[in-house]
Design an enzyme around this catalytic site. Structure first.
Site, PDB file in Angstrom:
ATOM      1  N   HIS A  51       0.773  -1.115  -0.166  1.00 43.36           N
ATOM      2  CA  HIS A  51       0.315  -0.321  -0.016  1.00 43.36           C
ATOM      3  C   HIS A  51       1.230   1.271  -0.306  1.00 43.36           C
ATOM      4  O   HIS A  51       0.787   2.165  -1.011  1.00 43.36           O
ATOM      5  CB  HIS A  51      -1.029   0.165   1.297  1.00 43.36           C
ATOM      6  CG  HIS A  51      -1.813  -1.186   1.297  1.00 43.36           C
ATOM      7  ND1 HIS A  51      -2.832  -1.332   0.817  1.00 43.36           N
ATOM      8  CD2 HIS A  51      -1.663  -2.126   2.575  1.00 43.36           C
ATOM      9  CE1 HIS A  51      -3.226  -2.533   1.141  1.00 43.36           C
ATOM     10  NE2 HIS A  51      -2.812  -2.935   2.547  1.00 43.36           N
TER      11      HIS A  51
HETATM   12  O1  RIB Z   1      -5.447   0.079   4.575  1.00 39.63           O
HETATM   13  C1  RIB Z   1      -3.859   0.465   4.322  1.00 39.63           C
HETATM   14  C2  RIB Z   1      -3.602   0.781   5.353  1.00 39.63           C
HETATM   15  O2  RIB Z   1      -3.314   1.307   6.674  1.00 39.63           O
HETATM   16  C3  RIB Z   1      -2.137   1.114   4.883  1.00 39.63           C
HETATM   17  O3  RIB Z   1      -1.227   2.331   5.601  1.00 39.63           O
HETATM   18  C4  RIB Z   1      -1.020   0.091   6.078  1.00 39.63           C
HETATM   19  O4  RIB Z   1      -0.172   0.413   6.292  1.00 39.63           O
HETATM   20  C5  RIB Z   1      -2.276   0.404   7.111  1.00 39.63           C
HETATM   21  O5  RIB Z   1      -1.842   1.887   8.390  1.00 39.63           O
END
Ligand code: RIB
Ligand code: CA
Length: 312
Positions: free
Chosen positions: A242
């Site tokens: 992500h």
């Molecule tokens: O949903 C994914 C996000 O939530 C990413 O930033 C992960 O690190 C958590 O913070």
């Protein structure tokens, strides 16, 4: 042109890879500071993890600040089920020796934006938006001074990962997200729609391991650990990276495609609180406020990530 950035983060294995990518790319991004926020795990762990990652990158002079330890108006929800108890589960990690800065993260953000020329600072939130929203509330004058906010959060076609409707970063502090999305700052959003296409497949993980470096080994072990959640839930072929999408965008924006649309944050839905209501088909008539990404050149992304992590 090197961008001056502040990374706001809740490490988290994917945050850690994003920080490594940024610190490995000094010709593209100058990291003025890293501000920790409560999210994946509580603040004492996210600030400690941020320092661990800076040392792993060989950059112990990076300034790390602790910020807000709870959302603006709700109880903190964490994600140990995804990231493990420490937030960086997978490999065994030594405690950091580099110091935490004494200044509060929110004051650092405000002071930095006020002391630099207009439109030269980019905020890169990788976790819940509590620190950024608090800075905008306390110092509204910084909104027109910011170059851009490039954040990981939200979802539209991919819908939620913590509830059926909401993505984690937005869900944890939807009031903060609403402040950020309404602030009028140029906004680039990396939602699950994109990050779920940036999956660390086995050859990618092997590529990190084959670097023969400590950072490469760590990235392989972190992705091995946190992919189990997504594999179990989505049957996906690997861990979605992500947060590194945010930093990759700063370095090679052409890797991403999206639409400049209106995105509102649901604050009062019985089942949908924290949902990013993205007007992808432009039916609402509401003014566009975000470049909401929908696609990524995954091979190009991994090529960049591998090339840069190998530098460390
Ligand atoms: O949903 C994914 C996000 O939530 C990413 O930033 C992960 O690190 C958590 O913070
Ligand atoms: Ca994160």
């Amino acid at each position: 042109m090197t961008r001056k950035i502040i990374i706001d983060t809740d490490p988290g294995q994917d945050d850690a890879v994003a920080i490594l990518l940024a610190l490995a790319s000094p010709e593209d991004v100058e990291v003025l500071g890293i501000t920790a926020v409560a999210g994946n795990v509580p603040l004492p762990l996210t600030e400690k993890n941020a320092r661990i990652v800076c040392e792993l990158a060989g950059k112990p002079d990076t300034r790390v600040f602790a910020g807000c330890d709870a959302p603006l108006a709700r109880k903190l929800v964490t994600a140990e089920h995804v990231h493990g108890k420490t937030g960086l589960d997978g490999p065994q990690l030594a405690d950091p020796t580099m110091p935490l800065q004494p200044q509060h993260a929110v004051d650092f953000i405000i002071e930095t934006v006020r002391s630099h020329p207009e439109k030269t600072i980019t905020l890169c939130p990788l976790g819940p938006l509590t620190n950024v929203a608090t800075a905008l509330q306390r110092a509204p004058d910084i909104a027109p001074r910011l170059q851009e906010i490039v954040l990981m959060g939200g979802a539209y076609f991919e819908v939620g990962n913590i509830t059926p409707a909401a993505e984690f970063n937005i869900f944890v502090d939807p009031e903060a997200a609403d402040i950020v999305f309404r602030a009028g700052v140029p906004l680039v959003v990396m939602p699950l729609d994109v990050t779920h296409k940036a999956l660390t497949t086995a050859p990618h993980v092997q590529g990190f391991r084959d670097m023969g470096t400590e950072p490469g080994r760590m990235v392989a072990e972190w992705t091995d650990f946190f992919e189990r959640f997504d594999k179990e839930k989505y049957g996906s072929a690997g861990a979605p990276l992500h947060d590194p999408c945010v930093i990759a965008y700063l370095i090679r924006p052409e890797l991403f495609q999206g639409r400049h649309i209106n995105v509102e944050i649901e604050l009062t839905g019985t089942y949908t609180t924290g949902m990013t209501v993205a007007d992808w088909w432009r039916v609402s008539g509401r003014a566009p406020n975000a470049m909401f990404m929908g696609d990524i050149d995954a091979e190009g992304f991994f090529g960049l990530l591998t090339e840069r992590i190998a530098r460390l």
